[in-house]
Scaffold this active site. Structure first.
Site, PDB file in Angstrom:
ATOM      1  N   THR A 104      30.864 -27.517  75.642  1.00  0.00           N
ATOM      2  CA  THR A 104      31.098 -28.784  76.345  1.00  0.00           C
ATOM      3  C   THR A 104      30.104 -29.036  77.469  1.00  0.00           C
ATOM      4  O   THR A 104      29.464 -30.096  77.500  1.00  0.00           O
ATOM      5  CB  THR A 104      32.543 -28.864  76.846  1.00  0.00           C
ATOM      6  OG1 THR A 104      33.434 -28.683  75.741  1.00  0.00           O
ATOM      7  CG2 THR A 104      32.823 -30.214  77.494  1.00  0.00           C
ATOM      8  N   ASP A 152      41.688 -24.253  75.812  1.00  0.00           N
ATOM      9  CA  ASP A 152      41.335 -24.146  74.397  1.00  0.00           C
ATOM     10  C   ASP A 152      41.421 -22.704  73.904  1.00  0.00           C
ATOM     11  O   ASP A 152      41.955 -22.430  72.824  1.00  0.00           O
ATOM     12  CB  ASP A 152      39.922 -24.695  74.209  1.00  0.00           C
ATOM     13  CG  ASP A 152      39.413 -24.562  72.787  1.00  0.00           C
ATOM     14  OD1 ASP A 152      39.887 -25.310  71.925  1.00  0.00           O
ATOM     15  OD2 ASP A 152      38.535 -23.706  72.546  1.00  0.00           O
ATOM     16  N   SER A 188      34.250 -28.312  69.406  1.00  0.00           N
ATOM     17  CA  SER A 188      33.957 -28.746  70.781  1.00  0.00           C
ATOM     18  C   SER A 188      32.543 -29.287  70.960  1.00  0.00           C
ATOM     19  O   SER A 188      32.311 -30.143  71.819  1.00  0.00           O
ATOM     20  CB  SER A 188      34.178 -27.588  71.758  1.00  0.00           C
ATOM     21  OG  SER A 188      35.547 -27.281  71.869  1.00  0.00           O
ATOM     22  N   HIS A 215      41.633 -25.700  65.782  1.00  0.00           N
ATOM     23  CA  HIS A 215      41.737 -27.040  66.342  1.00  0.00           C
ATOM     24  C   HIS A 215      42.611 -27.927  65.461  1.00  0.00           C
ATOM     25  O   HIS A 215      42.847 -27.625  64.286  1.00  0.00           O
ATOM     26  CB  HIS A 215      40.345 -27.675  66.466  1.00  0.00           C
ATOM     27  CG  HIS A 215      39.468 -27.001  67.463  1.00  0.00           C
ATOM     28  ND1 HIS A 215      38.195 -27.437  67.744  1.00  0.00           N
ATOM     29  CD2 HIS A 215      39.672 -25.913  68.246  1.00  0.00           C
ATOM     30  CE1 HIS A 215      37.652 -26.647  68.658  1.00  0.00           C
ATOM     31  NE2 HIS A 215      38.524 -25.721  68.973  1.00  0.00           N
ATOM     32  N   HIS A 272      43.881 -21.196  70.950  1.00  0.00           N
ATOM     33  CA  HIS A 272      43.403 -20.450  69.782  1.00  0.00           C
ATOM     34  C   HIS A 272      44.219 -19.164  69.585  1.00  0.00           C
ATOM     35  O   HIS A 272      44.497 -18.763  68.454  1.00  0.00           O
ATOM     36  CB  HIS A 272      41.927 -20.077  69.950  1.00  0.00           C
ATOM     37  CG  HIS A 272      40.959 -21.129  69.527  1.00  0.00           C
ATOM     38  ND1 HIS A 272      40.890 -21.603  68.240  1.00  0.00           N
ATOM     39  CD2 HIS A 272      40.002 -21.797  70.230  1.00  0.00           C
ATOM     40  CE1 HIS A 272      39.932 -22.524  68.154  1.00  0.00           C
ATOM     41  NE2 HIS A 272      39.378 -22.666  69.348  1.00  0.00           N
ATOM     42  N   GLU A 288      34.970 -29.057  83.398  1.00  0.00           N
ATOM     43  CA  GLU A 288      35.725 -28.623  82.216  1.00  0.00           C
ATOM     44  C   GLU A 288      36.688 -27.489  82.544  1.00  0.00           C
ATOM     45  O   GLU A 288      36.292 -26.464  83.098  1.00  0.00           O
ATOM     46  CB  GLU A 288      34.796 -28.149  81.093  1.00  0.00           C
ATOM     47  CG  GLU A 288      35.600 -27.838  79.816  1.00  0.00           C
ATOM     48  CD  GLU A 288      34.825 -27.087  78.753  1.00  0.00           C
ATOM     49  OE1 GLU A 288      35.122 -27.325  77.562  1.00  0.00           O
ATOM     50  OE2 GLU A 288      33.942 -26.280  79.092  1.00  0.00           O
TER      51      GLU A 288
END
Length: 543
Positions: free
Chosen positions: A154, A279, A86, A421, A283, A274
């Site tokens: 981010t 995310d 990221s 990812h 994971h 964001e």
């Protein structure tokens, strides 16, 4: 040759004049409309096409707000790897430069993926300007919104510079002194002395800088300030499905407040939003968390889109930084029956869940003897195997989503290929008003930054030259002495002396102390562990 009457000539000339005027009128708005006053970029971290498809089916098949904006694909690789972290992925969006895993707002050590130009010797880890910093220098208001800690990869990539995303002390201090107008999200732990190695009280500094520092949705809603800093959790915010509305605002509510405040600036604004924990759920292979926060993210997109359609001078971009989890609708168990399975086979098990895996953790008692009852009540699962019970019982604190995500995925035939990812292209969503062009086709993640640069009418390269000058080289060229000084608590300053003039430049701040007098600069003093960089105006303080 036939005789042409004067009347015919006059008619022809009139027609030509009319056509010229028509073409001229048609061209002017197109030329003038290539720029926009405002840009809102929304980043659903780790979101994939399968994730959006699943979320759409989960809500009954009705379109997502972002569906109408889809216009292309984005390549997500970093400077030296096909699958991005990221930090470099956010850096590509923010600066127009690909970078290395863990690097925030700086160039990589090497750029060796196919088609990339090598990094010039001496430019390794050099800070480069972000679109937020360029917008700020252009006189625009700026904002950051996130459901993670605001100093997470981010949001940090748009507002700070260091070759390690883990260095929360430096990243958060830079964010504070970068004078962003609106900051909403989480991470108060890392702003307080107790959560910092340098023991700096950034919350007090934030308040002293004139921000309305708020900690509840009600206080955020009622704030009338043009500068607002909202921290609604010591660390990350809850998944939207688990969220207590009295304690934490939704992503859409934070987006609406940011737009409300930033749109007061007559020069326009830049806002980054964001949806961080899509995310995190991916994971963990937790489909409930993925659905929860994709739908919450989409509501934030609708908030931005509604404003843009009314405002008619705002570009809205929604684009993820990378894929995650390799999520699929269908798994090994549907290999021979994939085209016979009804929609309910995938969605019905997911609809039974009332919390995400993370939210479920607080429902177990101390020794987790109530696993069957909790899973039946909150996940609708009554057929746990002994192995699944063991997995839940042994799950470490803070990792319950990793335990129960795969359990519900199996029952919903949701497949996963990895807990990390993935490197596929992702969908680009853009709304552009009037004649402002939208990017289409397959583009690089760095092109997103260059597109924002273009529509805002700023130059990232010129801002980099202005904000990040090699301090030692520049000052020594003026005959000055340069020294790095530690106050004993890990707070460093660059001290520059020439004759009777002494300039102190505290790292991570926009402050210069010239012969004891404080001067505010338009950029930060940034040290990347190798070199120290200062704004060009700092260099001009030495004659």
């Amino acid at each position: 040759m036939k005789h042409i009457s004067q009347k015919s000539i006059a008619l022809a000339l009139s027609l030509c004049m009319f056509l010229s005027m028509f073409l001229w009128i048609g061209q002017v708005p197109a030329e003038a409309g290539k720029k926009a006053k405002n840009v809102i970029i929304l980043i659903p971290d780790g979101m994939t096409v399968a994730g959006t498809t699943l979320a759409r089916w989960y809500q009954g098949g009705t379109p997502l707000a972002m569906d109408e904006m889809a216009c292309g694909l984005v390549r997500t690789y970093s400077a030296d790897a096909p699958i991005a972290d990221s930090a470099p992925a956010g850096t590509a969006f923010a600066t127009g430069h690909k970078s290395h895993t863990g690097y925030v707002g700086v160039l990589p050590d090497a750029a060796n993926m196919p088609g990339l130009a090598p990094i010039a010797k001496g430019d390794e880890k050099k800070p480069v300007a972000t679109i937020l910093e360029a917008a700020k220098l252009a006189g625009k208001a700026t904002g950051l919104v996130a459901t993670s800690e605001i100093m997470h990869a981010t949001p940090a990539a748009f507002s700070s510079h260091f070759p390690s995303r883990k260095n929360y002390d430096d990243l958060s201090e830079q964010q504070v002194y970068n004078r962003i107008d609106v900051v909403l999200g989480a991470g108060s732990k890392f702003l307080s002395p107790e959560g910092r190695k340098d023991k700096t009280d950034l919350i007090s500094i934030i308040k002293n800088l004139g921000y309305d520092y708020v900690t509840t949705p009600e206080a955020m809603k009622n704030s009338k300030s043009d500068k607002i800093w909202g921290m609604f959790s010591p660390t990350n915010l809850s998944y939207d499905m688990d969220r207590n509305p009295a304690e934490q605002p939704s992503l859409a509510e934070m987006t609406a407040k940011a737009i409300e405040v930033l749109s007061k600036d007559k020069d326009g604004f830049f806002l980054m939003v964001e949806g961080s924990k899509i995310d995190w759920a991916a994971h963990a292979n937790d489909p409930i968390g993925v659905i929860s926060d994709i739908l919450a993210f989409d509501k934030a997109v609708k908030t931005a889109l509604d404003f843009a359609k009314k405002n008619r001078d705002t570009v809205v971009i929604a684009v993820t930084d990378h894929g995650n989890g390799g999520i699929s609708i269908g798994d090994r168990a549907t290999t021979k029956t994939y085209d016979e399975e009804p929609l309910s086979a995938f969605i019905a098990p997911l609809k039974k869940a009332k919390l995400t895996g993370e939210g479920l953790e607080s429902k177990f008692n101390a020794n987790r003897s109530n696993i069957k009852e909790v899973m039946a009540t909150y996940f609708g699962i009554t057929d746990l195997t002994e192995e699944e019970i063991k997995t839940i019982k042994e799950a470490k604190a803070g990792s319950m989503n990793y335990a129960v995500g795969p359990i519900i995925s199996k029952r919903a035939h949701i497949g996963w290929t990895t807990g990390g990812h993935t490197g596929e292209d992702v969908v680009l969503y853009v709304y552009a008003p009037g004649s402002v062009e939208r990017p289409t086709g397959v583009i690089e993640n760095t092109d997103v930054a260059r597109y924002m640069e273009k529509v805002l009418g700023v130059s990232l390269d010129e801002v980099t030259k202005k904000l990040f000058v090699d301090a030692k080289a520049a000052f020594e060229a003026k005959g000055a002495k340069v020294e790095k000084v530690d106050d004993g608590n890990g707070n460093f300053s660059l001290v520059v002396t020439k004759g009777s003039t002494k300039v102190e430049l505290p790292f991570n701040t926009n402050i210069a102390i010239v012969d004891g007098k404080k001067v505010e600069m338009s950029g930060l003093t940034v040290d990347n562990g190798v070199k120290t960089y200062v704004p060009s105006e700092a260099v001009n303080l030495i004659k």
